[in-house]
Design a protein around this motif. Structure first.
Motif, PDB file in Angstrom:
ATOM      1  N   HIS A   1      50.653 -15.321 -24.781  1.00  0.00           N
ATOM      2  CA  HIS A   1      49.630 -15.270 -23.987  1.00  0.00           C
ATOM      3  C   HIS A   1      49.008 -16.387 -23.651  1.00  0.00           C
ATOM      4  CE1 HIS A   1      44.948 -14.225 -23.755  1.00  0.00           C
ATOM      5  NE2 HIS A   1      45.643 -13.758 -22.566  1.00  0.00           N
TER       6      HIS A   1
ATOM      7  N   GLY B   1      36.611 -20.441 -19.576  1.00  0.00           N
ATOM      8  CA  GLY B   1      35.390 -20.899 -19.567  1.00  0.00           C
ATOM      9  C   GLY B   1      34.996 -22.137 -19.780  1.00  0.00           C
TER      10      GLY B   1
ATOM     11  N   LEU C   1      29.829 -19.239  -9.759  1.00  0.00           N
ATOM     12  CA  LEU C   1      30.824 -18.450 -10.101  1.00  0.00           C
ATOM     13  C   LEU C   1      31.962 -19.229 -11.163  1.00  0.00           C
ATOM     14  CD1 LEU C   1      32.369 -15.233  -9.150  1.00  0.00           C
ATOM     15  CD2 LEU C   1      33.907 -17.082  -8.679  1.00  0.00           C
ATOM     16  N   GLY C   2      32.178 -18.580 -12.228  1.00  0.00           N
ATOM     17  CA  GLY C   2      33.306 -19.101 -13.053  1.00  0.00           C
ATOM     18  C   GLY C   2      34.269 -18.264 -13.208  1.00  0.00           C
TER      19      GLY C   2
ATOM     20  N   ALA D   1      38.087 -16.664 -15.356  1.00  0.00           N
ATOM     21  CA  ALA D   1      39.203 -16.928 -16.389  1.00  0.00           C
ATOM     22  C   ALA D   1      40.157 -15.787 -16.136  1.00  0.00           C
ATOM     23  CB  ALA D   1      38.685 -16.733 -17.785  1.00  0.00           C
TER      24      ALA D   1
ATOM     25  N   ASP E   1      44.879 -14.799 -17.032  1.00  0.00           N
ATOM     26  CA  ASP E   1      45.756 -15.091 -18.222  1.00  0.00           C
ATOM     27  C   ASP E   1      46.977 -14.300 -17.687  1.00  0.00           C
ATOM     28  OD1 ASP E   1      44.642 -12.488 -18.352  1.00  0.00           O
ATOM     29  OD2 ASP E   1      43.746 -12.965 -20.396  1.00  0.00           O
TER      30      ASP E   1
ATOM     31  N   GLY F   1      35.130 -11.306 -20.110  1.00  0.00           N
ATOM     32  CA  GLY F   1      35.384 -12.583 -20.263  1.00  0.00           C
ATOM     33  C   GLY F   1      36.055 -13.225 -19.037  1.00  0.00           C
ATOM     34  N   HIS F   2      36.201 -12.253 -17.909  1.00  0.00           N
ATOM     35  CA  HIS F   2      37.108 -12.453 -16.650  1.00  0.00           C
ATOM     36  C   HIS F   2      36.070 -13.473 -15.614  1.00  0.00           C
ATOM     37  CE1 HIS F   2      39.521 -12.648 -13.255  1.00  0.00           C
ATOM     38  NE2 HIS F   2      39.171 -11.719 -12.369  1.00  0.00           N
ATOM     39  N   ILE F   3      34.834 -13.331 -15.857  1.00  0.00           N
ATOM     40  CA  ILE F   3      33.825 -13.960 -14.754  1.00  0.00           C
ATOM     41  C   ILE F   3      32.695 -14.610 -15.527  1.00  0.00           C
ATOM     42  CG2 ILE F   3      32.552 -13.617 -12.703  1.00  0.00           C
ATOM     43  CD1 ILE F   3      35.375 -13.756 -12.017  1.00  0.00           C
ATOM     44  N   PHE F   4      32.228 -15.716 -15.051  1.00  0.00           N
ATOM     45  CA  PHE F   4      31.094 -16.269 -15.627  1.00  0.00           C
ATOM     46  C   PHE F   4      29.937 -16.546 -14.512  1.00  0.00           C
ATOM     47  CE2 PHE F   4      34.965 -17.934 -17.511  1.00  0.00           C
ATOM     48  CZ  PHE F   4      34.793 -17.398 -18.539  1.00  0.00           C
TER      49      PHE F   4
ATOM     50  N   ALA G   1      29.955 -19.631 -21.533  1.00  0.00           N
ATOM     51  CA  ALA G   1      31.396 -19.348 -21.247  1.00  0.00           C
ATOM     52  C   ALA G   1      32.545 -20.347 -22.138  1.00  0.00           C
ATOM     53  CB  ALA G   1      31.560 -19.797 -19.751  1.00  0.00           C
TER      54      ALA G   1
ATOM     55  N   VAL H   1      35.705 -18.124 -23.915  1.00  0.00           N
ATOM     56  CA  VAL H   1      37.310 -18.173 -23.240  1.00  0.00           C
ATOM     57  C   VAL H   1      37.577 -19.449 -23.314  1.00  0.00           C
ATOM     58  CG1 VAL H   1      38.729 -17.592 -21.364  1.00  0.00           C
ATOM     59  CG2 VAL H   1      36.649 -16.261 -21.938  1.00  0.00           C
TER      60      VAL H   1
ATOM     61  N   GLN I   1      30.291 -11.654  -9.944  1.00  0.00           N
ATOM     62  CA  GLN I   1      29.207 -12.787 -10.496  1.00  0.00           C
ATOM     63  C   GLN I   1      28.067 -11.792 -10.868  1.00  0.00           C
ATOM     64  OE1 GLN I   1      28.559 -16.239  -7.991  1.00  0.00           O
ATOM     65  NE2 GLN I   1      27.266 -17.080  -9.893  1.00  0.00           N
TER      66      GLN I   1
ATOM     67  N   ALA J   1      42.684 -11.206 -24.083  1.00  0.00           N
ATOM     68  CA  ALA J   1      42.819 -11.170 -22.750  1.00  0.00           C
ATOM     69  C   ALA J   1      41.699 -10.970 -21.916  1.00  0.00           C
ATOM     70  CB  ALA J   1      43.985 -10.078 -22.537  1.00  0.00           C
ATOM     71  N   VAL J   2      41.684 -11.525 -20.637  1.00  0.00           N
ATOM     72  CA  VAL J   2      40.271 -11.343 -20.055  1.00  0.00           C
ATOM     73  C   VAL J   2      40.672 -10.571 -18.808  1.00  0.00           C
ATOM     74  CG1 VAL J   2      39.509 -13.800 -20.360  1.00  0.00           C
ATOM     75  CG2 VAL J   2      40.991 -13.232 -18.416  1.00  0.00           C
ATOM     76  N   GLY J   3      41.831  -9.699 -18.938  1.00  0.00           N
ATOM     77  CA  GLY J   3      42.312  -8.564 -18.163  1.00  0.00           C
ATOM     78  C   GLY J   3      43.434  -7.762 -18.729  1.00  0.00           C
TER      79      GLY J   3
END
Lengths: 332, 332, 332, 332
Positions: free
Chosen positions: C84, C90, C104-105, C107, C109, D125-128, D139, D143, D278, D321-323
């Motif tokens: 992975h 982040g 906006l940030g 992540a 994978d 954890g996908h978006i900050f 963040a 991640v 966001q 995983a963030v997704g």
């Protein structure tokens, strides 16, 4: 100039042409039953020692295209561009996320890619002719799901060192064809074209036993200018099916081009797929290089009038691979 | 013979030693602010042209280990061995599963691998020292999740061509250490050891500006005999932290070994991780090669008494990579 | 209790036993010539509607093991643990490396993995018996290098919803075998053992048409305690070859266990490899699940005395896959 | 009908709108400091038990799109379609290449893919938002290159089980917009549109605490008809930025759509990128699903007039995983 002499083509009868050409150039048994190198056998120590004499200035040229996600692959037969991801980064190092002592930080990375995604050599297990692989072996005993069990690219790991010769057919013929410096799509480079290029470039362009021949069409230069579009699999200049005999009689060790597919596309028969591959790889045992970047080298050769050089083009020796990435280095 | 002269080590104070060594060998600004090559700048055309004169017989040696699933990686920091899978096979070609016309069959393959899984060069973005990368750049601006945006290995694609020199420290010192032909695990190769090897091997082993230095410990020979075990990350002979100054003063362009980690393991401080990397890569800008196979070349050098050769070790130029696979070719 | 009734085993003659068992349980043609579901046909809407009545408290249990690099795979037949890696992090978001507007940030994978690396269903194309796949189709026409062209796991994407039944054989028999809560390695669970477990657990453990049967050996609990070691491919309790008839007569839709290999290992013949797979998958058309985590569910069933539940175990429908990861959800 | 009430938009000032919306719906600290589930906390056993009552006929619907190389990904931010390759095949089994005894043959496979290549849940954890992740965590501590160390998708492995509700906005509004059954690209679904759809569909479409809300735009139906084109990242109908408050006040546990990006594209500000993400992910802690296939389910709901169902949508629990991919199963 596109008059084919050696194997005049009947566009409607590819199988007969394939059978005839295969029989004419077949090298099975030429070396030994166990052979896994094919025409690379034409290179020997003496050839390499002689080629080393071509190094004068000490200038080195990488003939590799880039290896990244912005490449030409478009998913055809599941060939994608390389996907490069990081296991550790400088960002994490800077933020103290890594747990190493005394200020050491590190970055590391992985890649997932088809072995023929970018600049590469085809292995001898890449193409079969009517069920047979190089040296007449049954294809199903050579390349299984475990890879090429016989002629894997690893066997060539120290072989690709020889005299290289560049024939810049694009530069010679492009202008007269209305595409200066480049050949138009679909242009089939014939034996006569190769001979004419040698004649025009002079004695340093002579092609003979054990040479690694590089043929520049200009196709990559156009892709660089216009974007990849259908560089992979689409129309392109390339070698004519009729060059099989020419390559055979010159006893070249390998041939590489600046195109996706080495041979002209569309192919020269009404219904065919890469018929020159079918002759060259399983029958001649010829190593074929694709997606090379010959432009900087071509510029230098044009400037100094010398079209031969020392060439080291050693593929990454993936065990059992039927093709492998290479960063070819020409040294003049 | 393991007396360290240049940077005597205080095992209990690694940070002071790291700071001192880093300051002593730091090359930041030596070339230019934009530099992305580090010590590869020591190689120029004249150096390469001179090195070409070392080619006499024309024999080529691949210094690559194999690239396959039976390699040394054990999952540490998510480094696995290459996973090679087939997209098409000879079995499917033989069974007529592929749909190509006129008897053409094909095989194709993909690989998924860490870029440093087998024989490789570390890129300059591979290691940071207290938040800084080569030439003093902040690590987080150099290597992000998108890769090395500044010193990616692609910048070196035509650089790794020079004189190579093999120092077979394992052969010289192994016998007296009770491990003939090999150094025992944990043995730190000192500057004195390097000088002694040069003296023993004779003038062809002299090391100087722009050379690519290959140091053989014998560690791979043992792994070949006994299995990989903890070849990756475990105890091993390797360069002492104290060689930083020696390497700096000789102005070598790169150094490679037959070990996983280049430097001695366990490291020479009570608490440290690869401290010589921390000096060599971000501070000196030194290219480091790991997991090379030097055994066949070493045998040849021993037989003919010549320990230098022409070396072409061009990594696959993955864009933004912090390390890359290479099939190094030595030619004598 | 390991007395096998239905197919007494001659350890020295596996082929005869395989032939006999295959003939006895073969379901070819039972549904239709085009069938791609096998025993999943035993599940229908009425079965699912009835199973829904088993949901009382509304508690859900994931029966998935973890999916990461610390898994049981050891490289056997190129099966590795999932790798992975991150495309964005982040860390990069915090450092402003991403270029998105207004704070906006993100992540993102990727993963590279064998489809049977962790909790999974075998597809019907996973195993062949003497060249034939499910429903009697020639193996080479079903699964080529392009995947399973006929019985790919995508055809089952809405099928794995039914009544689940847990038989905790480890809990019942472990104590008397000297391994409380777990079965010892090499223990072959017989039809009698299954019947005894049903009897001991009571009416909620009855097994019948269309059920998804979960058999707990305790092997995962031990791996959790002691480390993976040879969990993948090594010795383990599991179903006896002699259970083929039992599973067939009960008309179960699928069977899953907490082991790597479903059936007992070492296998029950002197020379064999996963012979129950050879019966169950291509002949019965039985879906087999492996590497499931049944421990939390088993604890709950033991506490409330109810061993059946609503089970939704829908694999990720990779097109052409011969196995696929699943996060099975039991709801009580 | 696209009148936004709750957060009237100033197209020229996205940051102010983002700040206001984030503050209005922020759930940080609502559950506990250690929370890793966000709005999934709205689902409890009672909710699930009640939802089970929606299963009447026992019909199951997979809401997964296909997972293969013919998917919508186009390389944007290195997202590719899954690459599925075989480790063993039926062709090799048939040819006797595998070495198993007694006629056993096998097929096995691997995949390499972005975790959000096809039908998926975004992890928390996908978006900050301005450097902060869910629950206000920095963040860069959540991640890293090693994945999501805090809110990895594995924490939700048994959470996605609840009442599902389908709002088929495409069916309701498409005809009046000139695109029957589908919404036109760029159409922003407002709170009023959601309310109107509920009103039109009737009581079974009511949306409340703990529901998993599925919003159908018809975008996938069009891609199925016309090809993927710019399905990934291009123009599409989707939720308006102004729905944040509506979703917040209804206390839904998650929302999924049949589009690539959940929210309308182009986004509703002159300069913005996925502003509703966001708000929703880091501030509300809302789980967002994308690339779902709602068409068959929508047809069934339309036929029987019931728009709610039992929904089990358990992602593969990749650690960190963030997704993650999911095969969501709706049961009616």
């Amino acid at each position: 100039m596109s008059t084919a002499h050696e194997h005049p083509l009947d566009r409607a009868n590819p199988l007969a042409a394939i059978e005839a050409a295969a029989a004419a150039v077949r090298n099975w048994g030429r070396w030994r039953d166990e052979d896994v190198l094919g025409t690379l056998n034409f290179i020997d120590d003496a050839k390499r020692a002689e080629a080393a004499g071509l190094i004068r200035r000490g200038t080195s040229f990488s003939l590799a295209q880039s290896f990244d996600g912005d490449g030409p692959q478009n998913g055809w037969r599941r060939r994608t561009n390389p996907v490069h991801t990081m296991l550790d980064t400088g960002a994490d190092a800077a933020l103290g996320n890594q747990g190493f002592p005394h200020g050491l930080g590190g970055a590391d990375d992985v890649v997932s890619m088809p072995l023929q995604a970018s600049t590469q050599w085809d292995g001898l297990g890449h193409i079969f002719d009517r069920g047979l692989a190089w040296n007449g072996r049954p294809a199903e005993t050579v390349v299984t799901s475990e890879g090429d069990l016989v002629t894997g690219i690893e066997h060539t790991k120290d072989s690709f060192v020889s005299r290289g010769v560049l024939l810049d057919v694009g530069a010679l013929l492009g202008a007269s064809l209305g595409t200066p410096g480049e050949l138009p799509d679909g242009y089939a480079i014939t034996p006569d074209d190769l001979d004419a290029t040698i004649a025009a470039q002079g004695p340093s362009a002579a092609v003979g036993r054990g040479d690694l021949l590089l043929v520049r069409t200009g196709r990559l230069a156009r892709a660089r200018r216009e974007g990849w579009k259908d560089y992979a699999g689409g129309p392109s200049a390339g070698l004519s099916f009729t060059t099989a005999g020419w390559l055979h009689s010159r006893e070249v060790a390998g041939v590489a081009t600046d195109t996706w597919g080495f041979e002209v596309r569309p192919n020269e028969f009404d219904d065919a797929f890469q018929p020159l591959h079918q002759i060259a790889i399983p029958n001649m045992g010829l190593s074929i290089g694709e997606l090379w970047d010959l432009d900087a080298l071509a510029g230098d050769c044009s400037r100094d009038g010398r079209f031969d050089f020392f060439l080291v083009a050693a593929p990454i020796p993936f065990t059992g691979a039927v093709g492998a990435p290479v960063n070819p280095i020409a040294i003049k």
